[in-house]
Design an enzyme around this catalytic site. Structure first.
Site, PDB file in Angstrom:
ATOM      1  N   GLY A  30       5.914 -54.560 -21.320  1.00  0.00           N
ATOM      2  CA  GLY A  30       7.297 -54.254 -20.948  1.00  0.00           C
ATOM      3  C   GLY A  30       7.490 -54.889 -19.732  1.00  0.00           C
ATOM      4  O   GLY A  30       6.543 -55.893 -19.371  1.00  0.00           O
ATOM      5  N   ILE A 155       2.781 -48.159  -3.083  1.00  0.00           N
ATOM      6  CA  ILE A 155       2.552 -47.350  -1.911  1.00  0.00           C
ATOM      7  C   ILE A 155       1.296 -46.736  -2.141  1.00  0.00           C
ATOM      8  O   ILE A 155       1.185 -46.000  -3.127  1.00  0.00           O
ATOM      9  CB  ILE A 155       3.671 -46.339  -1.615  1.00  0.00           C
ATOM     10  CG1 ILE A 155       4.995 -47.134  -1.395  1.00  0.00           C
ATOM     11  CG2 ILE A 155       3.300 -45.653  -0.245  1.00  0.00           C
ATOM     12  CD1 ILE A 155       6.091 -46.226  -1.241  1.00  0.00           C
ATOM     13  N   LYS A 224       5.510 -36.680 -10.123  1.00  0.00           N
ATOM     14  CA  LYS A 224       4.693 -37.132  -9.358  1.00  0.00           C
ATOM     15  C   LYS A 224       4.274 -36.278  -8.248  1.00  0.00           C
ATOM     16  O   LYS A 224       3.381 -36.196  -7.452  1.00  0.00           O
ATOM     17  CB  LYS A 224       5.781 -38.117  -8.363  1.00  0.00           C
ATOM     18  CG  LYS A 224       5.994 -39.355  -9.201  1.00  0.00           C
ATOM     19  CD  LYS A 224       6.969 -40.249  -8.621  1.00  0.00           C
ATOM     20  CE  LYS A 224       7.173 -41.543  -9.428  1.00  0.00           C
ATOM     21  NZ  LYS A 224       8.656 -42.246  -9.411  1.00  0.00           N
TER      22      LYS A 224
END
Lengths: 450, 450
Positions: A30, A155, A224
């Protein structure tokens, strides 16, 4: 083949690299997979120098070959839909999983690990649900499981928690870890537009997916939060442990009220170490909810679709990490950083620090967590109503830090700000207020907790 | 001894840990050394779990025992002034260098590495001057050389460049890497006070040392720039390669002019990859100088003594890292993170990625670097003076983006903002302006380059 540092020092490759190369299988083509393949081509010589051996892509697996019939080849390799055969090939050392979903990638990742392949994945839902099982398989096989890209893309918060803060004690992590919701809330804040209009704009500009549920309901951020809490507190926290509220109920009135208090509403993932009066850790909590952030806090200024993660550690103090938390290229950057790490270990030996939930703190129920609250109510405008309602808070043992009243006709808008209060005590108060004769409506309850 | 994960998995320790423990020598017992020792005590059990073996401090060396006669012991160990004997002990696996200076710690670090000890250092001046020699010694001995604490304390920029961005291409690093100068410039910006008054306040509050030269002249930042450029560009850049200007010439008038342009003056360490018209890298540059940062740039808002490092990478995009860049505890946090890494490798085998300046780009002279300039002059207030002076820029091939004129009596203040211009062309212009009959003084030349 170019002579590398590893060859210079050792004469040969100590690890599993076949013929001086590290064989890689890519699962999924993808947005991220395509970008990973592009960068592997562009940075090929640099990666060889940094790893001490060449990366060679052995195959790219996709779930549906028909979708790729216009481009059935990539870098000379024919795409395959037989991922199982690809990941068990002898000349594959590292498997990069970029499929999405949970059950199917879980099977493939477990199979890869059991076959002695290191795995790099960007799949937050998989890691948040099954980290225990995956870690155990990696430990048993003595291979690496990397997932930097699963949280906030490029990050490097996973590496920071796992390595940089390995000698410190993390107290709290609070982060803007979903770009879609930050874009929507920022648009509402800067323009005054409604949630629905901001979502429509985000969809039009490509910041929100056609089905935005996972983002706007906070599910993506909750995955997360589970990963961050697990690493930060060396305790297994899974998706199901995370209290989760999204942003769909936020109104322009809430945004306006926040501005009047010099605060900004952000969807935060908050991971907290809870301590007793002596400072001893009694447990941890992870949660996702809209949060009022004081404007002087660095997270308040994080605009558009940017992500930022704020970490407080005992010795390091306050740290913040800011950047693109999503997108093909930033996510691919994190995947490639992990791939270089996994490939280095295949070439030179050694293993990255694995998941290590040794501390095994209890996950404390959200009801036991203390925070502060802004409660926005519409009430009857009669003498004594404020005193009556303040009594409701006092009866539940919750003290107030501010009350602001705005009249309009025969009703008044009351904004009450509490001191620290337990979530379950606050819920009792809200239920009592909702039934109070003078309360026409409790319009919103937003936590103040950056 | 507590049973550890490593024992569970492996039955014994594969590395050099003696008796299941990792022996550590601490060199230096100043602010950072004291804090490292305190945290080693406080976090002892946690560190054992994270490493897979206990940290045992074998000795603490100081240069002058007399200075420590009130506290000649630490954690049951008598301080020693014989660092050479300590670092060569068989039961020492990792040496932590926290002395400061260059020549003496250089000898000790080299001796440690040659004796097969891994080294953790917080010494930016040492690394910026001698990284080549130290890296070579570490490579030859097959041990680790860690120095996260040498740049911006607990902000994990070294680990980020070395590991997280290992699969990306860093284009530019610009950072506020000196807390003293940021404190001074921030005080000047918020209060309008002079440089001298701000320095006095910083000294009084402990943000500046008694001799502030290394900070205010930019030398400290230049060491960090050399380290960041070396890692970011895989090219050896040393302290001597870094163009360095401090903040002692910055006036309240400069600060005021910056505010009028919606900019903030920061002392930046800038590391840049220079490319030709085809995008191919022709070299790198590292420099430290006062810089006008547009207020919308995240670095402009970094206040007080905080540090922040802004990184632009090809795939990751823009990243920023923010936190305490100095102080005993934040520096100790970085040292301990490194120590955990070095100790893990001693216990489990493997090596951290070493310095790898394979790209070996030329370091481009500062004169060849292009940036933009604010030039502040006092000129005669006569008709045509602006046209005359603009001609000086045009003759040198430099175009202007803005000119601002403020009259006062028979003189005028002229602020000229250029488009991109080469440093050496700009210097020619400044020399010409200084000799021009209508120019009474060139008050300041400040680069605009965040």
């Amino acid at each position: 083949m170019t002579t590398t540092h590893a060859e210079n020092r050792n004469g040969n490759y100590p690890g599993k690299g076949v013929g001086g190369a590290v064989g890689v299988a890519i699962l999924g083509k993808g947005t991220v997979g395509t970008e990973v393949l592009r960068l592997l081509g562009e940075f090929s010589d640099n990666l060889e120098q940094r790893i001490g051996g060449r990366i060679e892509v052995r195959g790219v697996a996709v779930s549906n070959l028909d979708k790729h019939k216009d481009a059935p080849e990539v870098q000379g390799l024919t795409l395959t839909d037989d991922a199982r055969s690809l990941i068990t090939r002898d000349d594959v050392d590292v498997v990069v999983e970029l499929i999405g979903g949970i059950d199917y990638p879980r099977e493939l990742v477990l199979e890869s690990l059991k076959n002695g392949k290191s795995v790099v994945t960007a799949n937050k839902a998989l890691v948040a649900a099954h980290a225990d099982e995956l870690s155990q398989a990696a430990n048993e096989a003595g291979v690496d499981l990397y997932y930097e890209a699963a949280v906030a893309a490029a990050i490097p918060v996973v590496g920071m928690l796992r390595r940089s803060l390995a000698g410190d004690q993390v107290q709290r992590i609070s982060g803007i870890v979903n770009g879609t919701t930050n874009y929507i809330l920022d648009a509402m804040t800067t323009t005054g537009m409604s949630y629905e209009d901001a979502l429509a704009e985000a969809t039009r500009l490509g910041y929100a997916e056609a089905d935005p549920t996972a983002d706007v309901e906070g599910h993506d951020a909750a995955s997360k939060a589970a990963i961050l809490a697990s690493m930060g507190f060396h305790t297994r926290v899974t998706y199901g442990d995370v209290h989760c509220e999204g942003i769909t109920q936020i109104t322009p009135a809430d945004i306006e009220a926040a501005k009047k208090s010099d605060e900004t509403i952000k969807l935060l993932a908050i991971c907290e170490r809870l301590t007793d009066d002596n400072g001893a850790t009694v447990g941890v909590n992870a949660r996702v909810h809209p949060t009022l952030v004081p404007n002087e806090h660095p997270l308040a200024a994080v605009d558009k679709s940017y992500n930022a993660i704020f970490v407080e550690a005992e010795a390091a103090g306050r740290l913040m990490f800011y950047g693109n938390g999503a997108g093909g290229a930033p996510t691919a950057s994190a995947v490639l950083g992990d791939l270089v790490g996994a490939a280095r270990n295949k070439v030179h030996g050694g293993r990255a620090p694995a998941d290590n939930p040794y501390a095994d703190y209890p996950v404390v129920d959200f009801g036991e967590v203390s925070t502060r609250y802004h409660i926005n109510m519409t009430v009857n405008d009669r003498v004594g109503v404020l005193a009556d309602l303040a009594r409701t808070f006092a009866d539940a043992g919750v003290s107030l830090s501010a009350v602001r009243q705005e009249e309009s006709g025969d009703e008044a808008h009351l904004i009450v700000v509490t001191h620290q209060a337990r979530e379950k005590d606050l819920q009792v108060i809200v239920d009592t207020l909702a039934k109070h004769d003078d309360v026409r409506s409790v319009n919103s309850v937003i936590r103040l907790d950056a």
